[in-house]
Design a protein around this motif. Structure first.
Motif, PDB file in Angstrom:
ATOM      1  N   ARG A  83       0.894  -1.273  -0.071  1.00 16.73           N
ATOM      2  CA  ARG A  83       0.191  -0.118  -0.097  1.00 16.73           C
ATOM      3  C   ARG A  83       0.822   1.051  -0.026  1.00 16.73           C
ATOM      4  O   ARG A  83       1.871   1.215   0.601  1.00 16.73           O
ATOM      5  CB  ARG A  83      -1.047  -0.037   1.318  1.00 16.73           C
ATOM      6  CG  ARG A  83      -1.723  -1.263   1.384  1.00 16.73           C
ATOM      7  CD  ARG A  83      -3.029  -0.893   0.625  1.00 16.73           C
ATOM      8  NE  ARG A  83      -3.914  -1.892   0.737  1.00 16.73           N
ATOM      9  CZ  ARG A  83      -4.453  -2.887  -0.077  1.00 16.73           C
ATOM     10  NH1 ARG A  83      -4.056  -3.090  -1.174  1.00 16.73           N
ATOM     11  NH2 ARG A  83      -5.307  -4.008   0.451  1.00 16.73           N
ATOM     12  N   LEU A  84       0.605   2.160  -0.825  1.00 18.35           N
ATOM     13  CA  LEU A  84       1.154   3.430  -1.006  1.00 18.35           C
ATOM     14  C   LEU A  84       0.193   4.554  -0.653  1.00 18.35           C
ATOM     15  O   LEU A  84      -0.862   4.530  -0.940  1.00 18.35           O
ATOM     16  CB  LEU A  84       2.276   3.560  -2.345  1.00 18.35           C
ATOM     17  CG  LEU A  84       2.836   2.235  -2.755  1.00 18.35           C
ATOM     18  CD1 LEU A  84       3.037   2.580  -4.205  1.00 18.35           C
ATOM     19  CD2 LEU A  84       4.195   2.286  -1.597  1.00 18.35           C
ATOM     20  N   PRO A  85       0.996   5.790   0.084  1.00 19.06           N
ATOM     21  CA  PRO A  85       0.052   6.769   0.175  1.00 19.06           C
ATOM     22  C   PRO A  85      -0.291   7.407  -1.153  1.00 19.06           C
ATOM     23  O   PRO A  85       0.599   7.493  -1.939  1.00 19.06           O
ATOM     24  CB  PRO A  85       1.055   7.857   1.317  1.00 19.06           C
ATOM     25  CG  PRO A  85       2.251   6.966   1.371  1.00 19.06           C
ATOM     26  CD  PRO A  85       2.188   5.636   0.470  1.00 19.06           C
ATOM     27  N   ILE A  86      -1.528   8.215  -1.021  1.00 14.18           N
ATOM     28  CA  ILE A  86      -1.689   8.968  -2.158  1.00 14.18           C
ATOM     29  C   ILE A  86      -0.786  10.181  -2.638  1.00 14.18           C
ATOM     30  O   ILE A  86      -0.567  10.152  -3.927  1.00 14.18           O
ATOM     31  CB  ILE A  86      -3.291   9.383  -1.921  1.00 14.18           C
ATOM     32  CG1 ILE A  86      -3.962  10.112  -3.177  1.00 14.18           C
ATOM     33  CG2 ILE A  86      -3.196  10.899  -1.048  1.00 14.18           C
ATOM     34  CD1 ILE A  86      -4.278   9.017  -4.350  1.00 14.18           C
ATOM     35  N   ALA A  87      -0.205  10.555  -1.791  1.00 12.41           N
ATOM     36  CA  ALA A  87       0.877  11.586  -2.015  1.00 12.41           C
ATOM     37  C   ALA A  87       1.867  10.989  -3.017  1.00 12.41           C
ATOM     38  O   ALA A  87       2.426  11.558  -3.875  1.00 12.41           O
ATOM     39  CB  ALA A  87       1.380  11.945  -0.738  1.00 12.41           C
ATOM     40  N   ASP A  88       2.294   9.704  -2.764  1.00 15.11           N
ATOM     41  CA  ASP A  88       3.429   9.027  -3.890  1.00 15.11           C
ATOM     42  C   ASP A  88       2.761   8.747  -5.055  1.00 15.11           C
ATOM     43  O   ASP A  88       3.331   9.253  -6.181  1.00 15.11           O
ATOM     44  CB  ASP A  88       3.549   7.793  -3.131  1.00 15.11           C
ATOM     45  CG  ASP A  88       4.337   7.916  -1.963  1.00 15.11           C
ATOM     46  OD1 ASP A  88       4.752   9.145  -1.505  1.00 15.11           O
ATOM     47  OD2 ASP A  88       4.630   6.794  -1.292  1.00 15.11           O
ATOM     48  N   LYS A  90       0.159  10.905  -6.323  1.00 16.11           N
ATOM     49  CA  LYS A  90       0.378  12.243  -7.030  1.00 16.11           C
ATOM     50  C   LYS A  90       1.679  12.728  -7.628  1.00 16.11           C
ATOM     51  O   LYS A  90       1.981  13.264  -8.651  1.00 16.11           O
ATOM     52  CB  LYS A  90      -0.248  13.229  -6.200  1.00 16.11           C
ATOM     53  CG  LYS A  90      -1.622  12.903  -5.786  1.00 16.11           C
ATOM     54  CD  LYS A  90      -2.283  13.932  -4.723  1.00 16.11           C
ATOM     55  CE  LYS A  90      -3.630  13.833  -4.754  1.00 16.11           C
ATOM     56  NZ  LYS A  90      -4.376  14.960  -3.693  1.00 16.11           N
ATOM     57  N   LYS A  91       2.555  12.584  -6.775  1.00 16.68           N
ATOM     58  CA  LYS A  91       3.975  12.990  -7.120  1.00 16.68           C
ATOM     59  C   LYS A  91       4.293  11.946  -8.098  1.00 16.68           C
ATOM     60  O   LYS A  91       4.814  12.606  -9.318  1.00 16.68           O
ATOM     61  CB  LYS A  91       5.112  12.465  -5.922  1.00 16.68           C
ATOM     62  CG  LYS A  91       6.302  13.026  -5.972  1.00 16.68           C
ATOM     63  CD  LYS A  91       7.126  12.674  -4.960  1.00 16.68           C
ATOM     64  CE  LYS A  91       8.655  12.811  -5.313  1.00 16.68           C
ATOM     65  NZ  LYS A  91       9.458  12.593  -4.284  1.00 16.68           N
TER      66      LYS A  91
END
Length: 95
Positions: A83-88, A90-91
């Motif tokens: 699982r990866l954060p949404i910020a990653d 978006k980046k």
């Protein structure tokens, strides 16, 4: 699209477990789909069903309890995915 193929592969792999959970006997299901019982048993062990065979079997055994069981199995398999954060995301996508 990839998710559809992965779900199909998971379903094919778990057909034996679904048949067991359904409560139907192998001999009955084999007869219903027009297959010799020994062939059915071998296919159940190996998981080498054709698409048509899977469709016929599921038409007989499908019910809400089995759908819940398979959905739970998919969730368990999916739990192992990272699982990866949404910020990653978006980046990476430069949003």
């Amino acid at each position: 699209m990839l998710n559809i193929v992965e779900n199909y592969m998971q379903l094919k792999k778990n057909m034996g477990a679904l048949i067991n959970k359904s409560g139907y006997k192998n001999a009955f299901l084999a007869e219903q789909i027009g297959m010799p019982a020994p062939t059915f048993s071998v296919k159940k062990q190996r998981g080498n069903w054709t698409e048509n065979e899977m469709k016929q079997i599921l038409a007989i055994i499908q019910n809400e309890k089995l759908e819940d069981y398979f959905f739970l199995e998919l969730l368990r398999a999916d739990a192992e995915e990272p699982r990866l954060p949404i910020a990653d995301l978006k980046k990476e996508m430069e949003w």
